[in-house]
Design a protein around this motif. Sequence first.
Motif, PDB file in Angstrom:
ATOM      1  N   SER A  16       0.829  -1.212   0.000  1.00 36.72           N
ATOM      2  CA  SER A  16       0.000   0.000   0.000  1.00 36.72           C
ATOM      3  C   SER A  16       0.861   1.259   0.000  1.00 36.72           C
ATOM      4  N   THR A  17       1.967   1.212   0.732  1.00 43.14           N
ATOM      5  CA  THR A  17       2.891   2.351   0.738  1.00 43.14           C
ATOM      6  C   THR A  17       3.461   2.585  -0.660  1.00 43.14           C
ATOM      7  N   TYR A  18       3.842   1.501  -1.323  1.00 41.64           N
ATOM      8  CA  TYR A  18       4.350   1.609  -2.691  1.00 41.64           C
ATOM      9  C   TYR A  18       3.292   2.205  -3.629  1.00 41.64           C
ATOM     10  N   VAL A  19       2.053   1.696  -3.537  1.00 43.19           N
ATOM     11  CA  VAL A  19       0.973   2.188  -4.399  1.00 43.19           C
ATOM     12  C   VAL A  19       0.700   3.662  -4.124  1.00 43.19           C
ATOM     13  N   MET A  20       0.659   4.040  -2.844  1.00 42.53           N
ATOM     14  CA  MET A  20       0.432   5.456  -2.501  1.00 42.53           C
ATOM     15  C   MET A  20       1.550   6.328  -3.060  1.00 42.53           C
ATOM     16  N   TRP A  29      -8.465   5.781  -5.609  1.00 42.41           N
ATOM     17  CA  TRP A  29      -9.912   5.895  -5.822  1.00 42.41           C
ATOM     18  C   TRP A  29     -10.246   6.102  -7.295  1.00 42.41           C
ATOM     19  N   GLN A  30      -9.431   6.878  -7.997  1.00 36.09           N
ATOM     20  CA  GLN A  30      -9.678   7.095  -9.423  1.00 36.09           C
ATOM     21  C   GLN A  30      -9.559   5.788 -10.197  1.00 36.09           C
ATOM     22  N   ALA A  31      -8.577   4.965  -9.841  1.00 38.25           N
ATOM     23  CA  ALA A  31      -8.429   3.670 -10.507  1.00 38.25           C
ATOM     24  C   ALA A  31      -9.631   2.782 -10.205  1.00 38.25           C
ATOM     25  N   ALA A  38     -13.960  -2.171 -12.490  1.00 36.55           N
ATOM     26  CA  ALA A  38     -13.309  -1.584 -11.321  1.00 36.55           C
ATOM     27  C   ALA A  38     -14.345  -1.121 -10.297  1.00 36.55           C
ATOM     28  N   TRP A  39     -15.480  -0.593 -10.775  1.00 29.74           N
ATOM     29  CA  TRP A  39     -16.571  -0.194  -9.880  1.00 29.74           C
ATOM     30  C   TRP A  39     -17.082  -1.395  -9.085  1.00 29.74           C
ATOM     31  N   GLN A  40     -17.203  -2.551  -9.778  1.00 33.90           N
ATOM     32  CA  GLN A  40     -17.685  -3.748  -9.101  1.00 33.90           C
ATOM     33  C   GLN A  40     -16.747  -4.136  -7.960  1.00 33.90           C
ATOM     34  N   VAL A  41     -15.448  -4.108  -8.208  1.00 35.80           N
ATOM     35  CA  VAL A  41     -14.470  -4.449  -7.179  1.00 35.80           C
ATOM     36  C   VAL A  41     -14.522  -3.424  -6.045  1.00 35.80           C
ATOM     37  N   LEU A  42     -14.616  -2.152  -6.373  1.00 30.99           N
ATOM     38  CA  LEU A  42     -14.684  -1.103  -5.368  1.00 30.99           C
ATOM     39  C   LEU A  42     -15.929  -1.254  -4.489  1.00 30.99           C
ATOM     40  N   VAL A  43     -17.085  -1.462  -5.108  1.00 27.93           N
ATOM     41  CA  VAL A  43     -18.317  -1.631  -4.335  1.00 27.93           C
ATOM     42  C   VAL A  43     -18.233  -2.880  -3.460  1.00 27.93           C
ATOM     43  N   ASP A  44     -17.673  -3.959  -3.990  1.00 28.08           N
ATOM     44  CA  ASP A  44     -17.500  -5.180  -3.213  1.00 28.08           C
ATOM     45  C   ASP A  44     -16.634  -4.923  -1.978  1.00 28.08           C
ATOM     46  N   LEU A  45     -15.550  -4.190  -2.141  1.00 24.95           N
ATOM     47  CA  LEU A  45     -14.668  -3.885  -1.008  1.00 24.95           C
ATOM     48  C   LEU A  45     -15.345  -2.977   0.015  1.00 24.95           C
ATOM     49  N   VAL A  46     -16.151  -2.046  -0.454  1.00 25.54           N
ATOM     50  CA  VAL A  46     -16.886  -1.178   0.468  1.00 25.54           C
ATOM     51  C   VAL A  46     -17.895  -2.001   1.267  1.00 25.54           C
ATOM     52  N   ILE A  47     -18.610  -2.908   0.592  1.00 22.57           N
ATOM     53  CA  ILE A  47     -19.564  -3.770   1.291  1.00 22.57           C
ATOM     54  C   ILE A  47     -18.849  -4.621   2.337  1.00 22.57           C
ATOM     55  N   MET A  48     -17.723  -5.219   1.974  1.00 20.10           N
ATOM     56  CA  MET A  48     -16.989  -6.058   2.922  1.00 20.10           C
ATOM     57  C   MET A  48     -16.451  -5.231   4.092  1.00 20.10           C
ATOM     58  N   SER A  49     -16.072  -4.000   3.844  1.00 16.21           N
ATOM     59  CA  SER A  49     -15.609  -3.135   4.939  1.00 16.21           C
ATOM     60  C   SER A  49     -16.740  -2.870   5.923  1.00 16.21           C
ATOM     61  N   ALA A  71     -12.765   1.752  13.529  1.00 18.13           N
ATOM     62  CA  ALA A  71     -13.788   2.156  12.558  1.00 18.13           C
ATOM     63  C   ALA A  71     -13.251   3.264  11.655  1.00 18.13           C
ATOM     64  N   LEU A  72     -12.579   4.244  12.237  1.00 21.31           N
ATOM     65  CA  LEU A  72     -12.016   5.334  11.432  1.00 21.31           C
ATOM     66  C   LEU A  72     -10.943   4.835  10.480  1.00 21.31           C
ATOM     67  N   ILE A  73     -10.092   3.932  10.963  1.00 19.88           N
ATOM     68  CA  ILE A  73      -9.050   3.371  10.092  1.00 19.88           C
ATOM     69  C   ILE A  73      -9.688   2.579   8.960  1.00 19.88           C
ATOM     70  N   THR A  74     -10.729   1.820   9.261  1.00 19.37           N
ATOM     71  CA  THR A  74     -11.411   1.037   8.224  1.00 19.37           C
ATOM     72  C   THR A  74     -12.032   1.956   7.179  1.00 19.37           C
ATOM     73  N   LEU A  75     -12.676   3.029   7.616  1.00 22.60           N
ATOM     74  CA  LEU A  75     -13.299   3.948   6.664  1.00 22.60           C
ATOM     75  C   LEU A  75     -12.264   4.672   5.806  1.00 22.60           C
ATOM     76  N   ALA A  76     -11.096   4.954   6.365  1.00 25.82           N
ATOM     77  CA  ALA A  76     -10.065   5.682   5.627  1.00 25.82           C
ATOM     78  C   ALA A  76      -9.135   4.767   4.841  1.00 25.82           C
ATOM     79  N   ALA A  77      -8.878   3.563   5.367  1.00 26.50           N
ATOM     80  CA  ALA A  77      -7.828   2.729   4.770  1.00 26.50           C
ATOM     81  C   ALA A  77      -8.234   1.267   4.596  1.00 26.50           C
ATOM     82  N   GLY A  78      -9.525   0.988   4.599  1.00 19.54           N
ATOM     83  CA  GLY A  78      -9.981  -0.366   4.299  1.00 19.54           C
ATOM     84  C   GLY A  78      -9.567  -1.414   5.314  1.00 19.54           C
ATOM     85  N   SER A  79      -8.963  -2.473   4.838  1.00 21.59           N
ATOM     86  CA  SER A  79      -8.718  -3.644   5.674  1.00 21.59           C
ATOM     87  C   SER A  79      -7.672  -3.434   6.764  1.00 21.59           C
ATOM     88  N   PHE A  80      -6.998  -2.307   6.772  1.00 20.40           N
ATOM     89  CA  PHE A  80      -6.063  -2.042   7.867  1.00 20.40           C
ATOM     90  C   PHE A  80      -6.787  -1.991   9.214  1.00 20.40           C
TER      91      PHE A  80
END
Length: 100
Positions: A16-20, A29-31, A38-49, A71-80
Amino acid sequence: MRVALILVLAAFGLFSTYVMWQVGYLGIWQAGMSSVGAWQVLVDLVIMSWIALGFIWRDARQTGRTVWPFALITLAAGSFGPLLYLLLKPSGRDSALRAA
């Protein structure tokens, strides 16, 4: 389990550090919005979060842990958030005393 969580968190953190560094936070987010696939994957990850947040919330209430940082870390950085929640879970006697 703890060793696996540490390895996953470390490897994903490095990736994630490399990607950032390559595309930045907004670039991720743009990707995620670049195509319908890509929208499908993004929505799936949001649902799982959100599902993970539900489990964290319930477990934190039952064990007396604070949920807000995770909760804040999950909303900002997903699975972290869930990874850290699991990694920092009290073990052994201390968690049994809190649950009682």
